[in-house]
Scaffold this active site. Structure first.
Site, PDB file in Angstrom:
ATOM      1  CE1 TYR A 109     -56.771 -21.634 -25.005  1.00 14.94           C
ATOM      2  CE2 TYR A 109     -55.158 -20.862 -26.610  1.00 14.94           C
ATOM      3  CZ  TYR A 109     -55.777 -21.894 -25.940  1.00 14.94           C
ATOM      4  OH  TYR A 109     -55.406 -23.194 -26.184  1.00 14.94           O
ATOM      5  CD1 TRP A 123     -51.718 -23.225 -35.046  1.00 15.05           C
ATOM      6  CD2 TRP A 123     -51.892 -23.522 -37.259  1.00 15.05           C
ATOM      7  NE1 TRP A 123     -51.291 -22.081 -35.668  1.00 15.05           N
ATOM      8  CE2 TRP A 123     -51.383 -22.230 -37.020  1.00 15.05           C
ATOM      9  CE3 TRP A 123     -52.070 -23.928 -38.569  1.00 15.05           C
ATOM     10  CZ2 TRP A 123     -51.066 -21.339 -38.048  1.00 15.05           C
ATOM     11  CZ3 TRP A 123     -51.752 -23.050 -39.593  1.00 15.05           C
ATOM     12  CH2 TRP A 123     -51.263 -21.771 -39.331  1.00 15.05           C
ATOM     13  CG  ASP A 154     -49.622 -22.323 -31.165  1.00 17.78           C
ATOM     14  OD1 ASP A 154     -50.609 -22.559 -30.424  1.00 17.78           O
ATOM     15  OD2 ASP A 154     -49.735 -22.080 -32.382  1.00 17.78           O
ATOM     16  CD  GLN A 211     -60.095 -30.692 -31.795  1.00 11.86           C
ATOM     17  OE1 GLN A 211     -59.873 -31.207 -32.883  1.00 11.86           O
ATOM     18  NE2 GLN A 211     -59.660 -29.479 -31.503  1.00 11.86           N
ATOM     19  CG  LEU A 212     -55.456 -34.392 -25.778  1.00 13.93           C
ATOM     20  CD1 LEU A 212     -54.616 -35.201 -26.754  1.00 13.93           C
ATOM     21  CD2 LEU A 212     -54.579 -33.353 -25.061  1.00 13.93           C
ATOM     22  CB  ALA A 256     -58.197 -26.293 -22.093  1.00 11.36           C
ATOM     23  CE1 TYR A 257     -64.297 -19.682 -21.584  1.00 11.14           C
ATOM     24  CE2 TYR A 257     -62.663 -19.119 -23.240  1.00 11.14           C
ATOM     25  CZ  TYR A 257     -63.894 -18.915 -22.661  1.00 11.14           C
ATOM     26  OH  TYR A 257     -64.740 -17.948 -23.165  1.00 11.14           O
ATOM     27  CB  THR A 258     -60.143 -24.495 -26.406  1.00 14.52           C
ATOM     28  OG1 THR A 258     -61.459 -25.001 -26.568  1.00 14.52           O
ATOM     29  CG2 THR A 258     -59.311 -25.475 -25.622  1.00 14.52           C
ATOM     30  CE  LYS A 299     -53.800 -24.179 -22.337  1.00 11.06           C
ATOM     31  NZ  LYS A 299     -54.541 -25.374 -21.811  1.00 11.06           N
TER      32      LYS A 299
END
Ligand SMILES: NC(=O)c1ccc[n+]([C@@H]2O[C@H](COP(=O)([O-])OP(=O)(O)OC[C@H]3O[C@@H](n4cnc5c(N)ncnc54)[C@H](OP(=O)(O)O)[C@@H]3O)[C@@H](O)[C@H]2O)c1
Length: 288
Positions: free
Chosen positions: A124, A149, A101, A11-12, A59-61, A128
């Site tokens: 997770y 989010w 967050d 996404q990013l 990342a592993y999200t 992080k």
């Protein structure tokens, strides 16, 4: 500015490429081109490209899957960023690393600042946090951007899940006792660009949406906007449920609003997420 981007297909990563300022050169890589867990490959890529900055969008999200997949999550979220920090240090490049967050336990009642105590609830969040620590140890001048989010026109996210469910169902039960701030990935990308352009001081920065909501409020907002844009023919009924009604393998913070005061003071506005949502829905509609 020459930027080595990792996780370019996420996404990013995608949003970052869409917003690249004129004159910037990017090498957009994902795991198939540059696996960040491979130190030798990372060092070779950095030595070859000689970037001014590395932006780590990899990342592993998968928050729930991570509970069963601790080793891989740690490899990608801790070893990977550490490798990038080592290579950035060797090459004299800046590193922008993105975090979450979910490093907090959600027991606060006012927005979390960068200096508040961390206490992740799941694998997770822990990986992080360990990634942040590893990056800061190797290269203290790194920029660590914690966000929350995340949604966008790319990949899978809450917005797309809600749209899919709304097409099949007349009513949906959505968790109402977890609160946080949705964040448009396009705005995170812009914030990273702004931080790099102003050569911001190293350290942790919080960046998230400008309005706190519950997941059920967020869902209602998605349905209202989607209905206005005729992306949905009807607005489903949203029933507010509790976290206990919807158990997940990973525990999530009940409250994870991030205070953006520090980044706002640097002239970077929080994510106007409702505007971002509108843009994303238009994009989804145009690509139907
Ligand atoms: N999504 C959220 O709600 C959220 C919330 C708070 C913070 N964040 C943070 O924001 C950042 C961006 O998240 P996002 O939602 O854009 O993530 P995403 O869409 O899941 O993208 C992550 C990208 O990293 C790639 N990747 C995985 N392992 C890799 C490896 N070893 N080497 C190189 N690339 C690898 C993934 O490829 P594959 O798909 O092939 O695995 C994927 O393209 C992450 O640091 C995340 O922790 C996200």
């Amino acid at each position: 500015m020459k930027v080595l981007l990792t996780g370019a297909k996420g996404q990013l990563g995608n949003c970052f490429q869409d917003r690249l300022p004129a004159g910037w050169q990017v090498w957009a890589t994902d795991a198939d081109v540059l696996d960040i867990t491979d130190l030798e490959k990372v060092k070779a890529a950095v030595a070859e490209f000689q970037p001014d900055a590395i932006v780590n969008a990899a990342a592993y999200t998968a928050v729930d899957k991570a509970e069963q997949d601790r080793e891989l999550a740690a490899l990608i979220n801790v070893v990977g960023p550490k490798n990038l920090a080592l290579a950035a240090k060797e090459a004299g490049a800046r590193l922008v690393h993105v975090s979450t967050d979910y490093v907090f336990d959600g027991k606060a009642s006012v927005a979390y600042s960068e200096t508040d105590a961390t206490n992740p609830l799941g694998v997770y969040g822990q990986t992080k946090l360990d990634g942040e620590i590893a990056v800061a140890e190797v290269l203290p001048a790194s920029l660590i951007v914690r966000t929350a989010w995340v949604f966008s026109e790319y990949g899978n996210n809450f917005v797309k899940t809600m749209l899919r469910l709304a097409k099949d169902r007349d009513s949906l039960g959505i968790v109402a006792d977890q609160r946080g701030c949705p964040t448009y990935a396009g705005d995170i990308a812009q914030a990273i660009i702004d931080l790099l352009q102003q050569n911001a001081e190293g350290g942790v920065y919080h960046f998230c949406g400008d309005k706190e909501v519950s997941w059920s409020d967020f869902a209602k907002s998605i349905f209202t906007h989607a209905h206005q844009l005729q992306l949905l023919s009807k607005v489903p009924q949203v029933t507010e449920i509790t976290t206990a009604d919807y158990p997940t393998p990973a525990e999530r913070p009940q409250y994870s609003t991030l205070s953006c005061r520090k980044i706002n003071a640097a002239g970077i506005a929080s994510s106007a997420w409702e505007e971002g949502l509108h843009k994303v829905l238009i994009d989804i509609k145009n690509n139907q």
